[in-house]
Design an enzyme around this catalytic site. Structure first.
Site, PDB file in Angstrom:
ATOM      1  CG  HIS A 288      -0.363   0.154   2.522  1.00  0.00           C
ATOM      2  ND1 HIS A 288      -1.105   0.439   3.644  1.00  0.00           N
ATOM      3  CD2 HIS A 288       0.927   0.038   2.952  1.00  0.00           C
ATOM      4  CE1 HIS A 288      -0.319   0.509   4.697  1.00  0.00           C
ATOM      5  NE2 HIS A 288       0.928   0.276   4.300  1.00  0.00           N
ATOM      6  CG  ASP A 289       4.008   1.888   2.500  1.00  0.00           C
ATOM      7  OD1 ASP A 289       3.208   2.682   3.006  1.00  0.00           O
ATOM      8  OD2 ASP A 289       4.579   0.996   3.150  1.00  0.00           O
TER       9      ASP A 289
ATOM     10  CD  GLU B 296      -0.867  -3.941   1.898  1.00  0.00           C
ATOM     11  OE1 GLU B 296      -1.481  -3.017   2.458  1.00  0.00           O
ATOM     12  OE2 GLU B 296       0.319  -3.860   1.533  1.00  0.00           O
TER      13      GLU B 296
ATOM     14  CD  GLU C  80      -4.494   1.042   2.810  1.00  0.00           C
ATOM     15  OE1 GLU C  80      -3.660   1.500   3.619  1.00  0.00           O
ATOM     16  OE2 GLU C  80      -4.448  -0.135   2.385  1.00  0.00           O
TER      17      GLU C  80
END
Length: 330
Positions: free
Chosen positions: A235-236, A264, A296
């Site tokens: 998600h980064d 996640e 996300e």
């Protein structure tokens, strides 16, 4: 004509009710920072830890004495925390009130397995709050990192400066200090764990039997294993970067029996919300504020990056948590 008048009257009444509700709701936004700030205060005072160490209940005078803080101030803080459901109070007798723990307050205890105290302190720190004040600037500029705008460098550069199952082997990609992998190996001692991260991370990770510590760059290659595990990593990164990471993970596992396990958040845009839906959407705002490209993802967005990375199939298992478990097969 009568029906039109009646309908108009109902419309005005509905508008009046909506306006009255807005007058109440707006205060929730004006003081929206308060719950986090008071939680931070409770953690710093170690209220939950002290109550737990005294058998799970304490009177105001005893708690005030143990914390060495003002009884009148503490009463007001506890009154707010009780109102929010963090702690509870019971009547010990006619003259004294006891504060007791709840499931929520125990999450604020330090140095416990499921503690979220460190995360509250991190997200409420000046460093992590500053990018929120630059969120509008990011939107107006149509890109860039709010974190970088606030601090002059991205979140990873900043962190670097501030840091002085039928499966025989698992590589934890971006495993950090190995906390997740240690839990896995402890519960499944037949598994050989590989904690894989940048050299400065694994070099200071606490060593553990059954875990090999390997340094490297996940954008270049991933150590071979029966399965690759990624938790709170993808998600980064942007879709293109995720695709590269996932390609490397696919190449690291056996073609016929391997799998990539991703833990996640999965955003649901279909209206099928659960008790964590608000948290997941808030996490997406965190990604918007703290990273340049992170987000996300929805199921369709996960499907896109997995297909582009060459996986033939995947499944999504929703559990009673903020995260879901995605299993991808080469």
């Amino acid at each position: 004509m009568g029906s039109i008048i009646a309908e108009s009257k109902l419309t005005k009444e509905a508008e009046a009710i909506e306006a009255a509700k807005a007058q109440v709701d707006i205060w929730q936004y004006i003081f929206g920072f308060t719950p986090m700030a008071v939680l931070k205060c409770a953690i710093e005072l170690e209220i939950a830890d002290v109550i737990e160490s005294h058998g799970g209940s304490m009177t105001l005078p005893d708690l005030s004495s143990s914390l060495n803080c003002s009884q009148s101030y503490l009463h007001r803080i506890m009154r707010y925390l009780i109102h929010r459901g963090i702690f509870k109070q019971i009547s010990q007798d006619q003259s004294s009130i006891c504060y007791i723990q709840t499931a929520l307050s125990r999450l604020l205890m330090k140095n416990t397995a499921n503690s979220l105290a460190a995360l509250v302190l991190l997200e409420s720190s000046p460093v992590m709050l500053a990018p929120w004040h630059r969120l509008s600037a990011r939107a107006l500029n149509n890109g860039g990192s709010a974190f970088e705008a606030a601090h002059g460098e991205d979140v990873w550069e900043y962190a670097l400066k501030t840091l002085d199952i039928g499966i025989g082997s698992v590589v934890d990609v971006g495993g950090g200090d190995g906390t997740s992998l240690r839990s896995l190996v402890k519960g499944c001692p037949w598994i050989r764990g590989i904690n894989f991260d940048l050299s400065y991370v694994v070099s200071v990770a606490p060593k553990c039997d059954g875990i090999e510590y390997v340094d490297g760059n996940m954008f270049e290659s991933v150590p071979k294993a029966d399965a690759a595990f990624l938790m709170w990593v993808l998600h980064d990164w942007s879709d293109e970067e995720c695709i590269q990471i996932l390609k490397n993970c696919r190449e690291a596992i056996p073609k016929d029996t391997g799998k990539v396990i991703i833990a996640e958040a999965v955003i649901d845009e279909g209206g099928d919300e659960d008790k964590y839906s608000d948290v997941r959407l808030a996490l997406d705002m965190v990604m918007l504020a703290h990273t340049e490209k992170g987000k996300e993802r929805t199921v369709k967005e996960w499907e896109y990056v997995l297909n582009e990375a060459g996986f033939t199939s995947f499944s999504v298992k929703h559990i009673q948590s903020i995260i879901s478990v995605i299993e991808a097969y080469p």
